[in-house]
Motif scaffolding. Structure first.
Motif, short mmCIF file in Angstrom:
data_model
loop_
_atom_site.label_atom_id
_atom_site.label_comp_id
_atom_site.label_asym_id
_atom_site.label_seq_id
_atom_site.Cartn_x
_atom_site.Cartn_y
_atom_site.Cartn_z
N UNK A 1 0.81 -1.06 0.13
CA UNK A 1 0.06 0.16 -0.09
C UNK A 1 0.77 1.15 0.12
N UNK A 2 0.16 2.44 -0.25
CA UNK A 2 0.72 3.63 -0.07
C UNK A 2 0.16 4.53 1.00
N UNK A 3 0.88 5.14 1.93
CA UNK A 3 0.36 6.24 2.87
C UNK A 3 0.97 7.72 2.36
N UNK A 4 0.03 8.35 1.83
CA UNK A 4 0.28 9.63 1.45
C UNK A 4 0.03 10.78 2.51
N UNK A 5 1.07 11.49 2.97
CA UNK A 5 0.82 12.39 4.07
C UNK A 5 1.32 13.75 3.46
N UNK A 6 0.20 14.76 3.34
CA UNK A 6 0.76 16.30 2.94
C UNK A 6 1.03 16.96 4.15
N UNK A 7 2.35 17.64 4.36
CA UNK A 7 2.89 18.23 5.26
C UNK A 7 2.58 19.80 5.08
N UNK A 8 2.34 20.48 6.28
CA UNK A 8 2.49 21.98 6.19
C UNK A 8 3.02 22.62 7.53
N UNK A 9 2.93 23.95 7.51
CA UNK A 9 3.84 24.49 8.85
C UNK A 9 2.71 25.07 9.81
N UNK A 10 1.29 24.54 9.51
CA UNK A 10 0.44 25.15 10.63
C UNK A 10 -0.57 23.88 11.01
N UNK A 11 -1.26 23.93 12.39
CA UNK A 11 -1.88 22.77 12.68
C UNK A 11 -3.09 22.86 12.02
N UNK A 12 -3.47 21.55 11.33
CA UNK A 12 -4.79 21.26 10.56
C UNK A 12 -5.83 21.50 11.26
N UNK A 13 -6.81 22.22 10.90
CA UNK A 13 -8.19 22.28 11.71
C UNK A 13 -9.21 21.31 11.41
N UNK A 14 -8.86 20.26 10.10
CA UNK A 14 -9.75 19.46 9.68
C UNK A 14 -9.35 17.97 9.91
#
Length: 735
Positions: A702-715
């Motif tokens: 399988x593939x686990x795709x993780x999108x990263x960012x510099x702020x805490x996600x609210x969703x």
């Protein structure tokens, strides 16, 4: 084992090899020498493989106790030098101190007095057999160098260079002492050299007898003189410029000397040092390449990662075909896999820890239950090797024996003690027993027994044994019998405290107490009061723990206080010891996965590095290495279950080879040192809002795709996020 000695001293007339064994009770020693051609070693060229990222010295200081010398993955032989500054280091190596010998059996990352350090050889130079300084032959090192499958060091006193490498097996000794005292064990060895010895003898009580090939002793121990053999190699007639080299191979077996000789001759034919070294590196390359990582957030990350992964495979030792205590073959004549030297996981009972073919002191519960439960839940029986070697009926019977019978015949060296109290009261009472603190730890034992019962319940459920399931899932709640709700410290309400047989609690205990005969094993009440990681019929016990502490907000404040001190080595939280390993992930259970990420990132940055002090404590057979490896990949397993928590990858690309043709990939998009927060996740192409997944989701790849960012996600990763789907790790009703 294969070791090579370069003779560098122009003033030397002969090289002598002391073959030293520290033995117990009576011992007979026979010496022989064999001749063949030798093979000079050339320096190995740098190869672009993952093994080049391994630094064997990481964890050799700061009480890491790591074994840095040559071995194969799970190899029987771990050949390396020992020093006179060992203290409680079973890896043999210390950064300072005199070298006392080159021995063939060690363990890695464990505390306690040395378990092995046997089958020892020591090369030295002397003008004759009788001028050998038996009373003080040890030497400081003039230099040292370590690689995967290879080490090299100098003996300053004799101007001798030693090079070491290893094959899978290599001999004989009797000894006692340490965490795993146990009965004596016998190791057979076969020692051969590429050059005939010009003189031989034996020694005992600091006296050498020339031309004697048999030496008997009535009593040898750590407090009396050693017994051994002396082999002399005369180079008077050979010029210094000939770059004289002696190559030795020492085969080891726990069955017979014939089998030891056979292993040595098959694994190291023609005394070929360089070929043995190449095969050792290839063996490590094969194992380490089962995980490929790329796109690291910092330049030293691959070195720390692969060095950690490397340490997880130094032990246990694969002694398949080498167990003298039971048959190594099944009814069809096939070899049955057998491992030794595993720690904090028994003969007659399921294991908690074992070394030298005998049990060590049980440090809590029986954690083999957790391993068996994971094998069941993750359906690892689909692997033919495992399926063919496991008798599940017998395994289940062993679990029930561990859960029901108090092993008084072996005391602290067998599974669960004080079961009579545990089953009658629902906890182990305090403090009526006079055993040592590491044995009588009623609070931590009660917690671990509850977790073990939970594992048995899961196995029973999978085997459709409903009555057993109901029984053991009920016993899994026993930890709560030690919960005292009225104690409040540092704003945290409710703690696991010792309880007397009459039902009253000892409320005087300091929740930060780490010394003396406490009711907790190697941890404080504050730490162990967070160590409730299993589930029951209607909800995770972590959820019950949250309720008992006052709800999600109170639990969050408690966790914040736990990680407030950024040394991470306090009575609140100690990353240097296993009871706290899961605690940074507890934020998942209140919908604050991002806080877990922040704590984990900070720990990996501050407490793990490239130097010899690059781990924050005892490596414990690779436990520290595995903790780093999982978190650097961005996932972490819940012990005894089939669940992995999603954190944040430290690499942009991770490929895990579940089998030669099956891969699980973790891809981190927008990956950088600043972008540490998960924004969105896809698992196998499907939007994934949970902060966890099951093994069955990836067992076929399988593939686990993780999108990263510099702020805490609210969703993503919040309670009742998109589609109203709960992100909290599952309740028992989901099984």
């Amino acid at each position: 084992m294969n070791f090579q000695i370069d003779l560098c001293s122009k003033n030397m007339t002969s090289l002598f090899l002391l073959v030293v064994f520290v033995l117990i009770k009576s011992c007979n020693l026979k010496v022989d020498a064999a001749m063949s051609s030798y093979h000079e070693i050339n320096e190995r060229a740098e190869i672009d493989k993952v093994t080049k990222f391994v630094d064997p010295l990481i964890g050799t200081q700061n009480e890491g106790h790591v074994f840095p010398n040559p071995c194969l993955p799970y190899g029987v032989v771990k050949v390396g030098f020992d020093t006179d500054n060992l203290k409680d280091n079973q890896g043999g190596y210390t950064v300072d101190g005199h070298i006392t010998g080159i021995s063939h059996l060690h363990v890695s990352g464990t505390g306690g007095e040395p378990k092995y350090g046997v089958i020892s050889q020591f090369p030295l130079t002397s003008t004759s057999l009788y001028t050998i300084p038996l009373r003080n032959y040890k030497s400081l090192r003039s230099f040292e160098h370590f690689e995967v499958g290879y080490s090299k060091f100098g003996l300053e006193k004799y101007n001798v260079t030693v090079e070491l490498t290893a094959a899978r097996r290599t001999g004989v000794g009797h000894y006692s002492g340490g965490w795993n005292e146990g009965p004596k064990y016998t190791v057979y060895f076969c020692s051969q050299f590429n050059k005939n010895a010009s003189s031989i003898g034996t020694f005992w009580k600091n006296f050498i007898t020339e031309n004697l090939t048999f030496q008997s002793s009535s009593d040898v121990s750590f407090d009396t003189p050693a017994i051994g053999a002396v082999l002399g190699f005369d180079f008077d007639d050979e010029p210094y410029e000939s770059n004289l080299v002696i190559t030795s191979r020492v085969g080891i077996s726990f069955i017979s000397s014939d089998q030891a000789c056979k292993s040595a001759q098959e694994e190291v034919p023609n005394f070929d040092f360089e070929k043995t070294r190449e095969l050792a590196v290839d063996a490590w390359e094969t194992e380490l390449s089962k995980i490929k990582v790329d796109g690291e957030v910092r330049s030293d990350l691959k070195t720390i990662f692969y060095s950690g992964l490397y340490r997880t495979m130094i032990i246990p030792s694969d002694r398949t075909g080498e167990n003298p205590k039971w048959s190594s073959y099944d009814n069809e004549g096939k070899l049955v896999p057998n491992y030794d030297d595993f720690y904090t996981l028994h003969e007659g009972y399921m294991p908690d820890g074992r070394s030298g073919m005998s049990n060590g002191i049980t440090q809590g519960g029986g954690n083999a239950d957790m391993v068996v439960a994971e094998v069941f839940l993750k359906n690892l029986t689909s692997n033919n090797e495992i399926n063919n070697s496991l008798n599940w009926t017998l395994a289940y019977e062993a679990l029930l024996k561990d859960a029901e019978y108090d092993p008084w015949e072996r005391g602290i060296f067998e599974r669960r003690m004080f079961l009579l109290h545990y089953k009658a009261l629902g906890y182990i009472p305090f403090p009526t027993h006079k055993m040592l603190s590491y044995a009588y730890v009623p609070c931590s034992r009660t917690i671990e027994y509850s977790t073990n019962d939970w594992s048995i319940a899961l196995v029973a459920k999978k085997l459709n044994k409903d009555e057993d399931y109901i029984k053991y899932q009920s016993r899994a709640k026993n930890w709560e019998n030690l919960w005292y709700p009225k104690k409040t410290i540092k704003g945290a309400k409710g703690f696991i405290l010792p309880r007397f047989a009459n039902g009253s609690f000892d409320t005087s205990l300091n929740v930060f107490n780490l010394s003396g005969k406490t009711p907790f094993y190697e941890g404080s009440p504050w730490e162990y009061s967070l160590d409730i990681l299993h589930g029951n019929n209607s909800f995770s016990h972590v959820k019950r723990l949250i309720t008992l502490t006052g709800g999600p907000q109170a639990f969050e404040r408690r966790l914040d206080k736990t990680f407030e001190n950024k040394s991470y080595l306090t009575a609140y939280f100690n990353i240097g010891n296993e009871p706290d390993f899961f605690h940074p992930c507890l934020y998942h259970f209140i919908g604050k996965q991002w806080k877990s990420v922040e704590v984990i990132r900070d720990i990996l940055k501050k407490k793990f590095g490239k130097g010899p002090d690059g781990i924050p404590g005892n490596d414990d057979s690779g436990a520290m290495g595995s903790w780093f490896v999982f978190h650097a990949m961005g996932i972490y397993p819940m012990a005894g279950q089939d669940i992995y928590l999603i954190n944040a990858p430290h690499f942009s690309h991770v490929t895990i080879y579940l089998s030669p043709n099956t891969t699980f990939r973790i891809l981190a998009k927008n990956h950088s040192s600043e972008n540490i927060y998960v924004q969105n996740v896809k698992l196998n192409g499907v939007n994934w809002y949970k902060t966890w997944f099951r093994h069955q989701d990836i067992q076929n790849g399988g593939i686990l795709e993780v999108e990263m960012g510099d702020r805490i996600s609210t969703t993503w990763g919040v309670i009742n996020g998109k589609n109203g789907e709960s992100v909290i790790p599952p309740s028992m009703s989901d099984y």
